[in-house]
Design an enzyme around this catalytic site. Structure first.
Site, short mmCIF file in Angstrom:
data_model
loop_
_atom_site.label_atom_id
_atom_site.label_comp_id
_atom_site.label_asym_id
_atom_site.label_seq_id
_atom_site.Cartn_x
_atom_site.Cartn_y
_atom_site.Cartn_z
N LYS A 55 0.95 -1.02 0.04
CA LYS A 55 0.07 -0.03 -0.07
C LYS A 55 0.82 1.38 0.02
O LYS A 55 0.14 2.55 -0.51
CB LYS A 55 -0.89 0.06 1.17
CG LYS A 55 -2.14 -1.11 1.15
CD LYS A 55 -3.16 -0.62 0.30
CE LYS A 55 -4.41 -1.61 0.43
NZ LYS A 55 -4.19 -2.77 0.82
N SER A 307 1.39 -10.06 -0.54
CA SER A 307 1.00 -8.54 -0.31
C SER A 307 1.37 -7.95 0.76
O SER A 307 1.31 -6.53 0.78
CB SER A 307 -0.28 -8.32 -0.76
OG SER A 307 -1.10 -9.26 -0.13
C1 PLP Z 1 -5.12 -3.89 0.59
C2 PLP Z 1 -4.57 -5.41 0.58
C3 PLP Z 1 -4.92 -6.19 -0.71
C4 PLP Z 1 -6.01 -5.89 -1.27
O1 PLP Z 1 -5.80 -4.82 -2.27
P1 PLP Z 1 -6.95 -4.06 -3.13
O2 PLP Z 1 -6.12 -3.09 -4.14
O3 PLP Z 1 -7.80 -3.50 -2.19
O4 PLP Z 1 -7.48 -5.00 -4.26
C5 PLP Z 1 -4.29 -7.35 -0.43
N1 PLP Z 1 -3.29 -7.73 0.55
C6 PLP Z 1 -2.88 -6.73 1.39
C7 PLP Z 1 -2.00 -7.26 2.23
C8 PLP Z 1 -3.46 -5.73 1.43
O5 PLP Z 1 -3.28 -4.79 2.48
#
Ligand code: PLP
Length: 329
Positions: A55, A307
């Protein structure tokens, strides 16, 4: 392509804007998952990003687009945790005041982290949509600037910078597995990867419990879903009934969206820990979970995006010890 689609050129520009503010994370091969899938499987180690999730890419790029006057007014966002944390970190570096609004479902560890980064916190209601109402009020009454968690061209372009890195590291990539909630990550990564390698497939992965993007695609327009607790808490929340960018981009650029059970997500977290020695949160483990569940058949190479890592460590311990359900944590 329509005007509300983020372009490869915007993603390349975002990369220049955020260079030096984010970590260029590595992509490594996973011997255990490659053996299981029968094709090379790589892990994009984005959970090692500063603030513990991707993010920071989108938040940093959005801040780079603000005027001095907008920076003086301050920024605000509704967040399930990681976007708020990233925005608080990026805004503090620029000396910009931040107010983060979130629902009561957000885990306490994430709230504390954001407070430590110097942001003001408002806890509002039981859903992301309730938190968003407070954001709208701060914008209309107090003049703050909203930095949305996903449905914003600068945020999508920032998240898309990860796609450029994936192509550099695995130029012959066949399939990319992307966690999907609001779709900012999936839209950006798909725009970058399909821009450079149109034959690559992008598969979104989400949890069965309240997957708003998948429900919206099935309905043909953005719909509300009931939120429920999930190990993949970062994938909770709606896509916004007035969604302007990510719904259309995900609809047109992704090849599929798979939904996983809580047990399949838990298996992903456990595999990341036991076999890869990586601590990841549920949202980050869905790609691994999909491979383990035999849901992915691809020519390979496959890249799965880890992510984020912002899981409560007590919950992590319970999961890797075999207790999968959040209420047992
Ligand atoms: C926000 C987030 C997502 C999903 O991202 P989007 O852009 O909302 O689809 C996936 N994994 C993590 C760790 C996140 O913080």
């Amino acid at each position: 392509m329509t005007d509300n689609f983020v372009t490869l050129a915007e993603i390349e520009e975002a990369r220049r804007a955020i260079a030096g503010r984010i970590v260029r994370t590595p992509t490594i091969v996973s011997p255990s998952l490659s053996e299981l899938a029968g094709v090379p499987v790589y892990l994009k180690l984005e959970h090692r990003q500063t603030t513990g999730s991707f993010k920071l890419r989108g938040a940093s790029n959005a801040l780079s687009h603000l005027s001095d006057d907008e920076k003086r007014r301050g920024v605000t966002a509704a967040s399930t945790g990681n976007h708020g944390r990233a925005l608080a970190h990026a805004a503090r570096l620029e000396g910009v005041h931040t107010i983060i609004c979130m629902s009561r479902l957000v885990p306490g560890n994430k709230v504390d982290e954001i407070r430590r980064l110097g942001a003001e916190i408002r806890i509002i209601g039981n859903s992301q949509d309730d938190a968003q109402e407070e954001v709208d009020r701060l914008v209309s009454e107090d003049g703050l600037v909203m930095v949305p968690p996903f449905d914003d061209p600068a945020v999508i372009a920032g998240q898309g910078t990860m796609g450029l890195e994936i192509i550099e590291d695995v130029p012959d990539v066949d399939t990319v597995l992307v966690p999907v909630s609001g779709g900012g990550l999936a839209a950006g990564v798909a725009a970058a990867i399909k821009g450079l390698r149109p034959q690559a497939k992008i598969i979104g992965v989400s949890m069965s419990a309240g997957a708003a993007m998948r429900a919206s695609l099935d309905a043909g327009h953005p719909v509300l879903v009931e939120e429920s607790e999930s190990l993949a808490d970062s994938l909770g929340g709606g896509i916004g009934l007035d969604n302007r960018h990510t719904f259309a981009m995900v609809r047109d650029l992704l090849d599929d969206i798979l939904l996983l059970s809580e047990d399949e997500i838990a298996a992903g977290i456990t595999h990341a820990y036991a076999m890869e020695r990586e601590i990841v949160e549920g949202a980050a483990a869905v790609g691994i979970g999909a491979i383990l569940a035999g849901r992915i058949s691809a020519a390979g190479p496959i890249v799965t995006i880890l992510s984020g890592r912002n899981i409560d460590m007590n919950q992590h311990r319970h999961v890797v010890c075999g207790n999968t359900h959040p209420q047992e944590a």
